[in-house]
Scaffold this motif. Structure first.
Motif, mmCIF file in Angstrom:
data_model
loop_
_atom_site.group_PDB
_atom_site.id
_atom_site.type_symbol
_atom_site.label_atom_id
_atom_site.label_comp_id
_atom_site.label_asym_id
_atom_site.label_seq_id
_atom_site.Cartn_x
_atom_site.Cartn_y
_atom_site.Cartn_z
ATOM 1 N N VAL A 116 -20.932 62.193 37.455
ATOM 2 C CA VAL A 116 -20.510 63.395 36.742
ATOM 3 C C VAL A 116 -20.456 63.094 35.247
ATOM 4 C CG1 VAL A 116 -18.678 65.098 36.428
ATOM 5 C CG2 VAL A 116 -19.181 64.219 38.713
ATOM 6 N N ARG A 117 -21.153 63.925 34.463
ATOM 7 C CA ARG A 117 -21.057 63.838 32.998
ATOM 8 C C ARG A 117 -20.026 64.861 32.548
ATOM 9 N NH1 ARG A 117 -23.340 66.060 28.243
ATOM 10 N NH2 ARG A 117 -23.651 64.486 26.611
ATOM 11 N N ALA A 118 -18.910 64.361 32.036
ATOM 12 C CA ALA A 118 -17.799 65.228 31.648
ATOM 13 C C ALA A 118 -18.105 65.962 30.342
ATOM 14 C CB ALA A 118 -16.521 64.407 31.513
ATOM 15 N N LEU A 119 -17.209 66.887 29.973
ATOM 16 C CA LEU A 119 -17.410 67.679 28.762
ATOM 17 C C LEU A 119 -17.379 66.820 27.499
ATOM 18 C CD1 LEU A 119 -15.191 70.784 29.646
ATOM 19 C CD2 LEU A 119 -17.687 70.588 29.785
ATOM 20 N N ASP A 120 -16.664 65.690 27.555
ATOM 21 C CA ASP A 120 -16.594 64.816 26.384
ATOM 22 C C ASP A 120 -17.747 63.820 26.320
ATOM 23 O OD1 ASP A 120 -15.983 63.123 28.441
ATOM 24 O OD2 ASP A 120 -14.014 62.509 27.683
ATOM 25 N N GLY A 121 -18.695 63.934 27.266
ATOM 26 C CA GLY A 121 -19.858 63.060 27.272
ATOM 27 C C GLY A 121 -19.686 61.789 28.071
ATOM 28 N N SER A 122 -18.498 61.539 28.588
ATOM 29 C CA SER A 122 -18.273 60.348 29.404
ATOM 30 C C SER A 122 -18.823 60.556 30.805
ATOM 31 C CB SER A 122 -16.777 60.029 29.471
ATOM 32 O OG SER A 122 -16.072 61.083 30.116
ATOM 33 N N PHE A 123 -19.043 59.443 31.500
ATOM 34 C CA PHE A 123 -19.598 59.492 32.843
ATOM 35 C C PHE A 123 -18.587 58.936 33.832
ATOM 36 C CE2 PHE A 123 -23.319 59.713 30.205
ATOM 37 C CZ PHE A 123 -24.203 60.524 30.905
ATOM 38 N N GLN A 124 -18.591 59.518 35.021
ATOM 39 C CA GLN A 124 -17.696 59.071 36.089
ATOM 40 C C GLN A 124 -18.486 58.955 37.376
ATOM 41 O OE1 GLN A 124 -14.398 61.680 36.856
ATOM 42 N NE2 GLN A 124 -13.413 60.274 38.285
ATOM 43 N N LEU A 125 -18.299 57.848 38.054
ATOM 44 C CA LEU A 125 -18.949 57.613 39.336
ATOM 45 C C LEU A 125 -18.008 58.045 40.449
ATOM 46 C CD1 LEU A 125 -21.280 56.396 41.053
ATOM 47 C CD2 LEU A 125 -20.064 54.220 40.935
ATOM 48 N N MET A 126 -18.481 58.921 41.327
ATOM 49 C CA MET A 126 -17.658 59.426 42.410
ATOM 50 C C MET A 126 -18.351 59.145 43.736
ATOM 51 S SD MET A 126 -16.613 63.142 40.805
ATOM 52 C CE MET A 126 -15.501 63.496 42.178
ATOM 53 N N THR A 127 -17.537 58.922 44.760
ATOM 54 C CA THR A 127 -18.048 58.757 46.110
ATOM 55 C C THR A 127 -17.639 59.975 46.924
ATOM 56 O OG1 THR A 127 -16.072 57.552 46.791
ATOM 57 C CG2 THR A 127 -17.891 56.259 45.902
ATOM 58 N N ASP A 128 -17.841 59.904 48.208
ATOM 59 C CA ASP A 128 -17.529 61.019 49.088
ATOM 60 C C ASP A 128 -16.226 60.732 49.829
ATOM 61 O OD1 ASP A 128 -17.480 63.200 50.699
ATOM 62 O OD2 ASP A 128 -19.142 62.608 51.986
ATOM 63 N N PRO A 129 -15.069 61.062 49.224
ATOM 64 C CA PRO A 129 -13.802 60.741 49.872
ATOM 65 C C PRO A 129 -13.488 61.641 51.045
ATOM 66 C CG PRO A 129 -13.384 62.000 47.884
ATOM 67 C CD PRO A 129 -14.877 61.774 47.961
ATOM 68 N N GLY A 130 -14.249 62.696 51.218
ATOM 69 C CA GLY A 130 -13.935 63.638 52.280
ATOM 70 C C GLY A 130 -14.349 63.179 53.657
ATOM 71 N N ALA A 131 -15.255 62.197 53.737
ATOM 72 C CA ALA A 131 -15.749 61.773 55.047
ATOM 73 C C ALA A 131 -14.649 61.227 55.939
ATOM 74 C CB ALA A 131 -16.871 60.751 54.870
ATOM 75 N N PRO A 132 -13.818 60.262 55.488
ATOM 76 C CA PRO A 132 -12.754 59.774 56.354
ATOM 77 C C PRO A 132 -11.750 60.860 56.719
ATOM 78 C CG PRO A 132 -13.148 58.252 54.547
ATOM 79 C CD PRO A 132 -13.910 59.506 54.249
ATOM 80 N N ALA A 133 -11.500 61.796 55.769
ATOM 81 C CA ALA A 133 -10.542 62.856 56.045
ATOM 82 C C ALA A 133 -11.016 63.762 57.155
ATOM 83 C CB ALA A 133 -10.300 63.667 54.759
ATOM 84 N N HIS A 134 -12.320 63.862 57.346
ATOM 85 C CA HIS A 134 -12.871 64.695 58.405
ATOM 86 C C HIS A 134 -13.211 63.889 59.658
ATOM 87 C CE1 HIS A 134 -13.480 67.294 54.856
ATOM 88 N NE2 HIS A 134 -13.328 68.279 55.719
ATOM 89 N N GLY A 135 -12.692 62.674 59.722
ATOM 90 C CA GLY A 135 -12.882 61.864 60.924
ATOM 91 C C GLY A 135 -14.190 61.125 60.965
ATOM 92 N N GLN A 136 -14.971 61.166 59.875
ATOM 93 C CA GLN A 136 -16.245 60.467 59.825
ATOM 94 C C GLN A 136 -16.164 59.349 58.788
ATOM 95 O OE1 GLN A 136 -18.806 61.012 61.833
ATOM 96 N NE2 GLN A 136 -17.735 62.670 62.876
ATOM 97 N N PRO A 137 -16.402 58.103 59.180
ATOM 98 C CA PRO A 137 -16.363 57.025 58.193
ATOM 99 C C PRO A 137 -17.469 57.177 57.172
ATOM 100 C CG PRO A 137 -17.246 56.233 60.274
ATOM 101 C CD PRO A 137 -16.737 57.629 60.528
#
Length: 255
Positions: free
Chosen positions: A126-147
């Motif tokens: 994700v490129r934020a409004l200030d130009g910085s970058f953030q690396l994100m993963t998929d945290p929703g998988a474990p919450a939905h019972g899928q590793p």
């Protein structure tokens, strides 16, 4: 006297060379039959990867020695990697991770990885409004019972890569984390645009200046594939990073 001593030394050297050749031939034959299980190393590597201070715990099914055709070299791999959180929730299950071990650490009696490499991950940049970058993963998988996949380990591994090397810790020797055959989504919050790279190879490398990133992506743009080479450096002391990307000239329409 000197001639006799030389002859004995030569005979010993030739015998050792013959034994080494025989051992190498036997190992090559055995590897041609398939990977060699080194399960006695499994608990040692579990402790190394679940280092003190880590918020995750690692469980491994097996450790094997195999011939890696892509690198044309012997390769240690761990199979059936399960990553659990502090509460025991299964965060990720990774079929196989290739490991490089530190010879320097072995001399100190420590089994420590210098390289971790796995295939297949879903990442979002994700490129934020200030130009910085953030690396994100998929945290929703474990919450939905899928590793999840290997991406679930990245926040913990990046934390180790951002710290100074520590020869007293197993993960203090870690230098490279490489993910191949990844799927990367790039979101620009300023423009509202999203790009998808269904084919990507990403490497996170610790060096003296900080955390260096190298990536090759095949971006899907309007039904076409654009090959992009990207690199970046996060300077730990300065607390800032730079990212650059350059397209390759060859374009081809997706089939």
């Amino acid at each position: 006297m000197f001639g006799r001593t030389s002859k004995i030394v030569l005979e010993i050297a030739l015998t050792m060379a013959a034994l080494m050749l025989a051992t190498a031939a036997l190992l090559a034959w055995r590897l041609s039959e398939g990977p060699i299980s080194l399960n006695f190393l499994t608990p040692v590597l579990e402790r190394a990867l679940s280092a003190e201070g880590q918020a995750v715990r690692i469980r491994l099914d097996d450790t094997v020695l195999a011939w890696a055709e892509r690198r044309n070299a012997l390769d240690f791999s761990v199979r059936g990697v399960s990553v659990s959180g502090p509460d025991g929730t299964l965060l990720a299950h990774i079929p196989e991770v290739s490991i490089g071990l530190s010879a320097r650490a072995l001399l100190r009696g420590i089994v420590a990885p210098t390289r971790l490499e796995a295939a297949g991950a879903r990442l979002t940049v994700v490129r934020a409004l200030d130009g910085s970058f953030q690396l994100m993963t998929d945290p929703g998988a474990p919450a939905h019972g899928q590793p999840g996949d290997v991406a679930a380990m990245l926040p913990y591994l990046v934390h180790d890569l951002l710290t100074a090397p520590d020869p007293s810790r197993a993960l203090g020797y870690l230098r490279v984390v490489r993910i191949t055959d990844a799927e990367v989504t790039v979101r620009d919050l300023a423009s509202g645009r999203t790009w998808r790279a269904p084919e990507a190879n990403v490497a996170l490398i610790r060096d003296g200046a900080g955390l260096r990133t190298e990536a090759t992506l095949a971006l899907d743009i309007g039904g076409r594939r654009a090959r992009i080479d990207a690199s970046g450096l996060f300077a730990v002391e300065a607390g800032r990073g730079d990212l650059s990307a350059a397209p390759r000239p060859a374009w081809r329409r997706r089939d």
